[in-house]
Design a protein around this motif. Structure first.
Motif, PDB file in Angstrom:
ATOM      1  N   ALA A  75      29.890  21.964  32.595  1.00  0.00           N
ATOM      2  CA  ALA A  75      29.614  22.203  34.015  1.00  0.00           C
ATOM      3  C   ALA A  75      28.793  23.477  34.139  1.00  0.00           C
ATOM      4  CB  ALA A  75      30.912  22.341  34.776  1.00  0.00           C
ATOM      5  N   VAL A  76      27.774  23.428  34.951  1.00  0.00           N
ATOM      6  CA  VAL A  76      26.923  24.592  35.160  1.00  0.00           C
ATOM      7  C   VAL A  76      27.172  25.101  36.576  1.00  0.00           C
ATOM      8  CG1 VAL A  76      24.556  25.420  35.295  1.00  0.00           C
ATOM      9  CG2 VAL A  76      25.187  23.722  33.574  1.00  0.00           C
ATOM     10  N   VAL A  77      27.584  26.339  36.660  1.00  0.00           N
ATOM     11  CA  VAL A  77      27.802  26.964  37.956  1.00  0.00           C
ATOM     12  C   VAL A  77      26.731  28.032  38.120  1.00  0.00           C
ATOM     13  CG1 VAL A  77      29.379  28.303  39.386  1.00  0.00           C
ATOM     14  CG2 VAL A  77      30.278  26.551  37.857  1.00  0.00           C
ATOM     15  N   PRO A  78      25.866  27.867  39.115  1.00  0.00           N
ATOM     16  CA  PRO A  78      24.845  28.890  39.325  1.00  0.00           C
ATOM     17  C   PRO A  78      25.500  30.254  39.560  1.00  0.00           C
ATOM     18  CG  PRO A  78      24.420  26.956  40.686  1.00  0.00           C
ATOM     19  CD  PRO A  78      25.774  26.783  40.079  1.00  0.00           C
ATOM     20  N   PRO A  79      25.001  31.278  38.896  1.00  0.00           N
ATOM     21  CA  PRO A  79      25.582  32.614  39.061  1.00  0.00           C
ATOM     22  C   PRO A  79      25.650  33.065  40.522  1.00  0.00           C
ATOM     23  CG  PRO A  79      24.013  32.613  37.251  1.00  0.00           C
ATOM     24  CD  PRO A  79      23.903  31.279  37.922  1.00  0.00           C
ATOM     25  N   SER A  80      24.699  32.632  41.332  1.00  0.00           N
ATOM     26  CA  SER A  80      24.700  33.050  42.733  1.00  0.00           C
ATOM     27  C   SER A  80      25.903  32.482  43.484  1.00  0.00           C
ATOM     28  CB  SER A  80      23.402  32.622  43.416  1.00  0.00           C
ATOM     29  OG  SER A  80      23.275  31.208  43.389  1.00  0.00           O
ATOM     30  N   VAL A  81      26.345  31.269  43.133  1.00  0.00           N
ATOM     31  CA  VAL A  81      27.499  30.663  43.804  1.00  0.00           C
ATOM     32  C   VAL A  81      28.768  31.426  43.438  1.00  0.00           C
ATOM     33  CG1 VAL A  81      28.882  28.557  44.007  1.00  0.00           C
ATOM     34  CG2 VAL A  81      26.400  28.395  43.920  1.00  0.00           C
ATOM     35  N   LEU A  82      28.911  31.764  42.160  1.00  0.00           N
ATOM     36  CA  LEU A  82      30.065  32.529  41.715  1.00  0.00           C
ATOM     37  C   LEU A  82      30.052  33.932  42.315  1.00  0.00           C
ATOM     38  CD1 LEU A  82      32.586  32.556  40.006  1.00  0.00           C
ATOM     39  CD2 LEU A  82      31.180  33.170  38.044  1.00  0.00           C
ATOM     40  N   ALA A  83      28.891  34.563  42.338  1.00  0.00           N
ATOM     41  CA  ALA A  83      28.775  35.912  42.911  1.00  0.00           C
ATOM     42  C   ALA A  83      29.112  35.904  44.398  1.00  0.00           C
ATOM     43  CB  ALA A  83      27.368  36.452  42.681  1.00  0.00           C
ATOM     44  N   GLU A  84      28.683  34.860  45.118  1.00  0.00           N
ATOM     45  CA  GLU A  84      28.991  34.757  46.546  1.00  0.00           C
ATOM     46  C   GLU A  84      30.494  34.684  46.768  1.00  0.00           C
ATOM     47  OE1 GLU A  84      28.219  31.724  50.300  1.00  0.00           O
ATOM     48  OE2 GLU A  84      28.157  30.950  48.252  1.00  0.00           O
ATOM     49  N   ALA A  85      31.178  33.877  45.958  1.00  0.00           N
ATOM     50  CA  ALA A  85      32.626  33.745  46.102  1.00  0.00           C
ATOM     51  C   ALA A  85      33.327  35.062  45.783  1.00  0.00           C
ATOM     52  CB  ALA A  85      33.146  32.626  45.198  1.00  0.00           C
ATOM     53  N   GLU A  86      32.903  35.731  44.720  1.00  0.00           N
ATOM     54  CA  GLU A  86      33.515  37.005  44.359  1.00  0.00           C
ATOM     55  C   GLU A  86      33.305  38.066  45.439  1.00  0.00           C
ATOM     56  OE1 GLU A  86      31.790  37.766  40.540  1.00  0.00           O
ATOM     57  OE2 GLU A  86      33.326  36.616  39.496  1.00  0.00           O
ATOM     58  N   GLN A  87      32.094  38.124  45.991  1.00  0.00           N
ATOM     59  CA  GLN A  87      31.813  39.107  47.044  1.00  0.00           C
ATOM     60  C   GLN A  87      32.626  38.807  48.292  1.00  0.00           C
ATOM     61  OE1 GLN A  87      29.861  41.959  46.788  1.00  0.00           O
ATOM     62  NE2 GLN A  87      30.886  42.403  48.720  1.00  0.00           N
ATOM     63  N   ALA A  88      32.739  37.540  48.632  1.00  0.00           N
ATOM     64  CA  ALA A  88      33.506  37.158  49.816  1.00  0.00           C
ATOM     65  C   ALA A  88      34.979  37.537  49.653  1.00  0.00           C
ATOM     66  CB  ALA A  88      33.366  35.657  50.068  1.00  0.00           C
ATOM     67  N   LEU A  89      35.532  37.369  48.451  1.00  0.00           N
ATOM     68  CA  LEU A  89      36.914  37.785  48.207  1.00  0.00           C
ATOM     69  C   LEU A  89      37.061  39.298  48.344  1.00  0.00           C
ATOM     70  CD1 LEU A  89      37.881  35.525  45.184  1.00  0.00           C
ATOM     71  CD2 LEU A  89      38.810  35.417  47.493  1.00  0.00           C
ATOM     72  N   ARG A  90      36.101  40.038  47.808  1.00  0.00           N
ATOM     73  CA  ARG A  90      36.145  41.510  47.944  1.00  0.00           C
ATOM     74  C   ARG A  90      36.084  41.914  49.407  1.00  0.00           C
ATOM     75  NH1 ARG A  90      33.147  41.352  43.192  1.00  0.00           N
ATOM     76  NH2 ARG A  90      31.171  41.319  44.282  1.00  0.00           N
ATOM     77  N   ASP A  91      35.161  41.314  50.157  1.00  0.00           N
ATOM     78  CA  ASP A  91      34.991  41.669  51.568  1.00  0.00           C
ATOM     79  C   ASP A  91      36.250  41.370  52.388  1.00  0.00           C
ATOM     80  OD1 ASP A  91      32.414  42.442  50.962  1.00  0.00           O
ATOM     81  OD2 ASP A  91      31.470  40.666  51.856  1.00  0.00           O
ATOM     82  N   ALA A  92      36.990  40.333  51.992  1.00  0.00           N
ATOM     83  CA  ALA A  92      38.212  39.955  52.709  1.00  0.00           C
ATOM     84  C   ALA A  92      39.426  40.724  52.201  1.00  0.00           C
ATOM     85  CB  ALA A  92      38.452  38.451  52.568  1.00  0.00           C
ATOM     86  N   GLY A  93      39.233  41.581  51.196  1.00  0.00           N
ATOM     87  CA  GLY A  93      40.346  42.345  50.646  1.00  0.00           C
ATOM     88  C   GLY A  93      41.303  41.485  49.839  1.00  0.00           C
ATOM     89  N   LEU A  94      40.796  40.401  49.274  1.00  0.00           N
ATOM     90  CA  LEU A  94      41.649  39.461  48.555  1.00  0.00           C
ATOM     91  C   LEU A  94      41.455  39.495  47.043  1.00  0.00           C
ATOM     92  CD1 LEU A  94      41.273  36.504  51.051  1.00  0.00           C
ATOM     93  CD2 LEU A  94      43.330  37.862  50.652  1.00  0.00           C
ATOM     94  N   THR A  95      40.624  40.376  46.551  1.00  0.00           N
ATOM     95  CA  THR A  95      40.426  40.472  45.107  1.00  0.00           C
ATOM     96  C   THR A  95      41.737  40.860  44.453  1.00  0.00           C
ATOM     97  OG1 THR A  95      38.122  41.120  45.394  1.00  0.00           O
ATOM     98  CG2 THR A  95      39.130  41.627  43.277  1.00  0.00           C
ATOM     99  N   GLY A  96      42.159  40.074  43.468  1.00  0.00           N
ATOM    100  CA  GLY A  96      43.405  40.353  42.767  1.00  0.00           C
ATOM    101  C   GLY A  96      44.647  39.902  43.510  1.00  0.00           C
ATOM    102  N   ASN A  97      44.477  39.268  44.652  1.00  0.00           N
ATOM    103  CA  ASN A  97      45.630  38.801  45.419  1.00  0.00           C
ATOM    104  C   ASN A  97      45.497  37.292  45.624  1.00  0.00           C
ATOM    105  OD1 ASN A  97      47.835  38.477  47.030  1.00  0.00           O
ATOM    106  ND2 ASN A  97      47.322  40.127  48.436  1.00  0.00           N
ATOM    107  N   GLU A  98      45.561  36.566  44.503  1.00  0.00           N
ATOM    108  CA  GLU A  98      45.368  35.129  44.548  1.00  0.00           C
ATOM    109  C   GLU A  98      46.420  34.420  45.395  1.00  0.00           C
ATOM    110  OE1 GLU A  98      45.373  36.937  41.766  1.00  0.00           O
ATOM    111  OE2 GLU A  98      43.287  36.805  41.144  1.00  0.00           O
TER     112      GLU A  98
END
Length: 78
Positions: free
Chosen positions: A41-64
């Motif tokens: 499976a190929v995941v474009p880096p931009s899609v993964l980066a968008e998800a990671e940034q959105a989690l950071r912005d929501a304060g959810l990084t590390g709080n799965e």
């Protein structure tokens, strides 16, 4: 059914996660590669980066746990 009221950042994180999930699923649904070997499976880096940034912005990084609770409440299984 519980209705969750999400903040803009939380909603963006859930939407980014769902886009990432659909992208990964689409990658696995493409079939086999040469010689019938499964293609990775190929995941474009931009899609993964968008998800990671959105989690950071929501304060959810590390709080799965909190994130998946939001996801379940906002997008319950059908």
């Amino acid at each position: 059914m519980t209705t969750a009221v999400l903040t803009d950042h939380e909603r963006t994180a859930v939407q980014a996660y769902l886009r990432l999930l659909h992208t990964v699923r689409a990658g696995f649904d493409t079939g086999s590669g040469p010689g019938d070997a499964p293609r990775p499976a190929v995941v474009p880096p931009s899609v993964l980066a968008e998800a990671e940034q959105a989690l950071r912005d929501a304060g959810l990084t590390g709080n799965e746990e909190a994130f998946f609770r939001l996801l379940r409440d906002w997008c319950p299984p059908t």
